[in-house]
Design a protein around this motif. Structure first.
Motif, PDB file in Angstrom:
ATOM      1  N   VAL A 175       0.869  -1.182   0.000  1.00 49.78           N
ATOM      2  CA  VAL A 175       0.000   0.000   0.000  1.00 49.78           C
ATOM      3  C   VAL A 175       0.906   1.233   0.000  1.00 49.78           C
ATOM      4  O   VAL A 175       1.793   1.355   0.849  1.00 49.78           O
ATOM      5  CB  VAL A 175      -0.937   0.044   1.229  1.00 49.78           C
ATOM      6  N   VAL A 176       0.696   2.124  -0.959  1.00 47.40           N
ATOM      7  CA  VAL A 176       1.490   3.352  -1.078  1.00 47.40           C
ATOM      8  C   VAL A 176       0.594   4.537  -0.760  1.00 47.40           C
ATOM      9  O   VAL A 176      -0.515   4.638  -1.296  1.00 47.40           O
ATOM     10  CB  VAL A 176       2.067   3.503  -2.500  1.00 47.40           C
ATOM     11  N   ALA A 177       1.073   5.430   0.088  1.00 50.53           N
ATOM     12  CA  ALA A 177       0.229   6.562   0.496  1.00 50.53           C
ATOM     13  C   ALA A 177       1.047   7.845   0.630  1.00 50.53           C
ATOM     14  O   ALA A 177       2.229   7.822   0.961  1.00 50.53           O
ATOM     15  CB  ALA A 177      -0.463   6.250   1.824  1.00 50.53           C
ATOM     16  N   GLY A 178       0.352   8.943   0.380  1.00 47.89           N
ATOM     17  CA  GLY A 178       0.934  10.266   0.611  1.00 47.89           C
ATOM     18  C   GLY A 178       0.042  11.041   1.563  1.00 47.89           C
ATOM     19  O   GLY A 178      -1.158  10.775   1.644  1.00 47.89           O
ATOM     20  N   PRO A 179       0.589  12.035   2.275  1.00 45.49           N
ATOM     21  CA  PRO A 179      -0.223  12.812   3.222  1.00 45.49           C
ATOM     22  C   PRO A 179      -1.234  13.708   2.510  1.00 45.49           C
ATOM     23  O   PRO A 179      -2.226  14.128   3.080  1.00 45.49           O
ATOM     24  CB  PRO A 179       0.823  13.647   3.972  1.00 45.49           C
ATOM     25  N   PHE A 180      -0.943  13.999   1.250  1.00 39.81           N
ATOM     26  CA  PHE A 180      -1.838  14.734   0.351  1.00 39.81           C
ATOM     27  C   PHE A 180      -1.486  14.242  -1.046  1.00 39.81           C
ATOM     28  O   PHE A 180      -0.668  13.314  -1.183  1.00 39.81           O
ATOM     29  CB  PHE A 180      -1.660  16.261   0.487  1.00 39.81           C
ATOM     30  N   GLU A 181      -2.072  14.785  -2.079  1.00 40.86           N
ATOM     31  CA  GLU A 181      -1.812  14.273  -3.418  1.00 40.86           C
ATOM     32  C   GLU A 181      -0.363  14.543  -3.842  1.00 40.86           C
ATOM     33  O   GLU A 181       0.086  15.685  -3.888  1.00 40.86           O
ATOM     34  CB  GLU A 181      -2.781  14.897  -4.429  1.00 40.86           C
ATOM     35  N   ILE A 182       0.370  13.458  -4.118  1.00 36.64           N
ATOM     36  CA  ILE A 182       1.753  13.549  -4.568  1.00 36.64           C
ATOM     37  C   ILE A 182       1.937  12.576  -5.736  1.00 36.64           C
ATOM     38  O   ILE A 182       1.116  11.688  -5.959  1.00 36.64           O
ATOM     39  CB  ILE A 182       2.753  13.217  -3.436  1.00 36.64           C
ATOM     40  N   THR A 183       3.056  12.728  -6.473  1.00 41.20           N
ATOM     41  CA  THR A 183       3.263  11.875  -7.654  1.00 41.20           C
ATOM     42  C   THR A 183       3.518  10.425  -7.255  1.00 41.20           C
ATOM     43  O   THR A 183       3.082   9.509  -7.943  1.00 41.20           O
ATOM     44  CB  THR A 183       4.454  12.381  -8.483  1.00 41.20           C
ATOM     45  N   GLY A 184       4.277  10.206  -6.184  1.00 46.81           N
ATOM     46  CA  GLY A 184       4.543   8.846  -5.723  1.00 46.81           C
ATOM     47  C   GLY A 184       5.739   8.184  -6.376  1.00 46.81           C
ATOM     48  O   GLY A 184       6.007   7.000  -6.134  1.00 46.81           O
ATOM     49  N   THR A 185       6.495   8.916  -7.208  1.00 48.18           N
ATOM     50  CA  THR A 185       7.648   8.305  -7.875  1.00 48.18           C
ATOM     51  C   THR A 185       8.690   7.807  -6.869  1.00 48.18           C
ATOM     52  O   THR A 185       9.356   6.803  -7.115  1.00 48.18           O
ATOM     53  CB  THR A 185       8.324   9.304  -8.841  1.00 48.18           C
ATOM     54  N   ALA A 186       8.821   8.502  -5.752  1.00 43.77           N
ATOM     55  CA  ALA A 186       9.838   8.127  -4.772  1.00 43.77           C
ATOM     56  C   ALA A 186       9.416   6.944  -3.895  1.00 43.77           C
ATOM     57  O   ALA A 186      10.235   6.361  -3.194  1.00 43.77           O
ATOM     58  CB  ALA A 186      10.178   9.327  -3.883  1.00 43.77           C
ATOM     59  N   ALA A 187       8.137   6.577  -3.957  1.00 46.23           N
ATOM     60  CA  ALA A 187       7.650   5.497  -3.092  1.00 46.23           C
ATOM     61  C   ALA A 187       8.301   4.158  -3.417  1.00 46.23           C
ATOM     62  O   ALA A 187       8.433   3.291  -2.551  1.00 46.23           O
ATOM     63  CB  ALA A 187       6.132   5.376  -3.211  1.00 46.23           C
ATOM     64  N   LEU A 188       8.719   3.976  -4.669  1.00 48.60           N
ATOM     65  CA  LEU A 188       9.377   2.727  -5.052  1.00 48.60           C
ATOM     66  C   LEU A 188      10.634   2.509  -4.227  1.00 48.60           C
ATOM     67  O   LEU A 188      10.961   1.376  -3.856  1.00 48.60           O
ATOM     68  CB  LEU A 188       9.721   2.760  -6.548  1.00 48.60           C
ATOM     69  N   VAL A 189      11.337   3.595  -3.923  1.00 48.62           N
ATOM     70  CA  VAL A 189      12.552   3.500  -3.104  1.00 48.62           C
ATOM     71  C   VAL A 189      12.204   2.937  -1.734  1.00 48.62           C
ATOM     72  O   VAL A 189      12.884   2.039  -1.223  1.00 48.62           O
ATOM     73  CB  VAL A 189      13.234   4.885  -2.962  1.00 48.62           C
ATOM     74  N   GLY A 190      11.119   3.451  -1.144  1.00 53.80           N
ATOM     75  CA  GLY A 190      10.686   2.969   0.169  1.00 53.80           C
ATOM     76  C   GLY A 190      10.234   1.524   0.127  1.00 53.80           C
ATOM     77  O   GLY A 190      10.520   0.745   1.048  1.00 53.80           O
ATOM     78  N   ALA A 191       9.533   1.142  -0.946  1.00 54.90           N
ATOM     79  CA  ALA A 191       9.067  -0.243  -1.072  1.00 54.90           C
ATOM     80  C   ALA A 191      10.246  -1.204  -1.147  1.00 54.90           C
ATOM     81  O   ALA A 191      10.239  -2.272  -0.510  1.00 54.90           O
ATOM     82  CB  ALA A 191       8.188  -0.381  -2.306  1.00 54.90           C
ATOM     83  N   MET A 192      11.268  -0.837  -1.909  1.00 59.27           N
ATOM     84  CA  MET A 192      12.441  -1.715  -2.037  1.00 59.27           C
ATOM     85  C   MET A 192      13.201  -1.799  -0.720  1.00 59.27           C
ATOM     86  O   MET A 192      13.665  -2.867  -0.323  1.00 59.27           O
ATOM     87  CB  MET A 192      13.346  -1.215  -3.166  1.00 59.27           C
ATOM     88  N   LYS A 193      13.293  -0.674  -0.019  1.00 58.21           N
ATOM     89  CA  LYS A 193      14.000  -0.656   1.264  1.00 58.21           C
ATOM     90  C   LYS A 193      13.269  -1.505   2.294  1.00 58.21           C
ATOM     91  O   LYS A 193      13.880  -2.292   3.035  1.00 58.21           O
ATOM     92  CB  LYS A 193      14.134   0.789   1.752  1.00 58.21           C
ATOM     93  N   ALA A 194      11.943  -1.386   2.341  1.00 58.91           N
ATOM     94  CA  ALA A 194      11.151  -2.172   3.285  1.00 58.91           C
ATOM     95  C   ALA A 194      11.226  -3.665   2.947  1.00 58.91           C
ATOM     96  O   ALA A 194      11.292  -4.519   3.834  1.00 58.91           O
ATOM     97  CB  ALA A 194       9.697  -1.702   3.276  1.00 58.91           C
ATOM     98  N   TYR A 195      11.210  -3.973   1.660  1.00 55.32           N
ATOM     99  CA  TYR A 195      11.270  -5.383   1.247  1.00 55.32           C
ATOM    100  C   TYR A 195      12.602  -6.014   1.652  1.00 55.32           C
ATOM    101  O   TYR A 195      12.646  -7.178   2.066  1.00 55.32           O
ATOM    102  CB  TYR A 195      11.075  -5.503  -0.258  1.00 55.32           C
ATOM    103  N   GLU A 196      13.674  -5.257   1.543  1.00 54.53           N
ATOM    104  CA  GLU A 196      14.984  -5.777   1.967  1.00 54.53           C
ATOM    105  C   GLU A 196      14.966  -6.126   3.450  1.00 54.53           C
ATOM    106  O   GLU A 196      15.506  -7.159   3.868  1.00 54.53           O
ATOM    107  CB  GLU A 196      16.081  -4.750   1.670  1.00 54.53           C
ATOM    108  N   GLU A 197      14.348  -5.255   4.247  1.00 57.65           N
ATOM    109  CA  GLU A 197      14.232  -5.530   5.678  1.00 57.65           C
ATOM    110  C   GLU A 197      13.383  -6.772   5.920  1.00 57.65           C
ATOM    111  O   GLU A 197      13.690  -7.609   6.758  1.00 57.65           O
ATOM    112  CB  GLU A 197      13.596  -4.327   6.386  1.00 57.65           C
ATOM    113  N   MET A 198      12.304  -6.898   5.166  1.00 59.71           N
ATOM    114  CA  MET A 198      11.358  -7.983   5.364  1.00 59.71           C
ATOM    115  C   MET A 198      11.953  -9.335   4.965  1.00 59.71           C
ATOM    116  O   MET A 198      11.806 -10.332   5.671  1.00 59.71           O
ATOM    117  CB  MET A 198      10.094  -7.719   4.546  1.00 59.71           C
ATOM    118  N   SER A 199      12.617  -9.357   3.811  1.00 63.65           N
ATOM    119  CA  SER A 199      13.123 -10.626   3.284  1.00 63.65           C
ATOM    120  C   SER A 199      14.512 -10.977   3.788  1.00 63.65           C
ATOM    121  O   SER A 199      14.929 -12.132   3.736  1.00 63.65           O
ATOM    122  CB  SER A 199      13.145 -10.572   1.748  1.00 63.65           C
ATOM    123  N   GLY A 200      15.225  -9.967   4.276  1.00 65.27           N
ATOM    124  CA  GLY A 200      16.611 -10.205   4.686  1.00 65.27           C
ATOM    125  C   GLY A 200      17.542 -10.349   3.498  1.00 65.27           C
ATOM    126  O   GLY A 200      18.711 -10.740   3.646  1.00 65.27           O
TER     127      GLY A 200
END
Length: 293
Positions: free
Chosen positions: A134-159
């Motif tokens: 789930v990707v979210a912004g505090p208000f309407e944003i493009t979301g292009t940078a969210a991929l960086v967060g998703a990859m970072k979180a996945y690394e933590e999750m999968s090890g």
């Protein structure tokens, strides 16, 4: 007396087996992973958590990572101008690991530029599997940078560390798809077009640049899409990158099954495309031999 002790022992063992503690040993759900923009103000953070259905008091139940604006620039500067990326990291991502063959499912909230399908395509290129995102912004944003967060979180999750090449190709794909979606005014068609080409490139292991160009032209014709020469080059460069990654096409289709299922229903026909090229080449060689004979 001995019989009473045996009965008590059996009752105690049964109590342990039936107790909530005993049951939860295997039933404890793996922690969800949360990536938060480092520059969220308190009210913005509260809004994002609300959109992600996360209570701030329950944050200790999540593994939380933070994405900085510098993280965003590291991966996006090659593809977007700094003014577009901005100076605040706001995009936030909730990611939960799912069972094998579940695939990747993406939901967006307050994201105006990147669609779920764009994220899904890019995440498969990154090598991410079986997750609810789930990707979210505090208000309407493009979301292009969210991929960086998703990859970072996945690394933590999968090890597991996602390779820099995979991260770069995934980011590149997200931007190319977004730009094409704007040009076509059709996000879904842009997602399918890139997925279609990616499938063909990986399936046929196409490495020759001219063959990639031919494939892009063929796919554009099949899907009735007009692209500029600049977009054609960007897509070809991207496909060269993607074919250099260790990606399994069958796994990729499973992870983005909804996109590939739609493609299979569209009666697109690139089957035999390269056979036709080889046949034409054969005819050309025969003609050359005829001249010499």
């Amino acid at each position: 007396m001995r019989r009473n002790i045996m009965v008590l022992s059996l009752l105690a063992a049964a109590a342990l087996l039936l107790s909530p503690v005993g049951v939860s040993a295997d039933a404890v759900k793996e922690k969800s992973y949360l990536s938060l923009g480092a520059d969220l103000k308190p009210a913005e953070k509260e809004k994002v958590l609300s959109l992600l259905d996360v209570e701030e008091d329950d944050l200790d139940e999540y593994t939380v990572v933070t994405v900085t604006n510098q993280d965003e620039h590291t991966y996006l500067d090659d593809y977007l101008s700094p003014s577009v990326i901005g100076s605040r990291a706001l995009s936030s991502v909730l990611i939960e690991k799912e069972e094998k063959n579940h695939g990747i499912e993406v939901t967006t909230k307050n994201i105006t530029y990147c669609t779920p399908g764009m994220y899904q395509n890019a995440l498969t290129t990154a090598g991410i599997t079986d997750a609810e995102v789930v990707v979210a912004g505090p208000f309407e944003i493009t979301g292009t940078a969210a991929l960086v967060g998703a990859m970072k979180a996945y690394e933590e999750m999968s090890g597991e560390k996602i390779s820099e090449d995979n991260k770069d190709a995934a980011t590149n794909e997200l931007i190319v798809t977004g730009e094409l979606a704007e040009e076509l005014n059709d996000s879904e068609k842009a997602e399918q077009f890139l997925a279609f080409i990616k499938e063909e490139v990986l399936s046929a292991d196409i490495k020759d640049k001219e063959e990639i160009y031919d494939l892009i032209d063929r796919c554009a014709e099949e899907m009735k899409i007009e692209i500029t020469e600049s977009q054609r080059k960007e897509i070809a460069d991207l496909m060269e990158k993607i074919n250099g990654l260790d990606l399994d096409i069958d796994q990729l289709k499973k992870q983005a099954s909804d996109i590939y299922d739609k493609l299979s229903q569209m009666d697109l026909n690139t089957e035999g495309f390269f056979d036709k090229i080889m046949a034409a080449l054969g005819q050309f060689l025969e003609a050359i031999r005829g001249l010499f004979n």
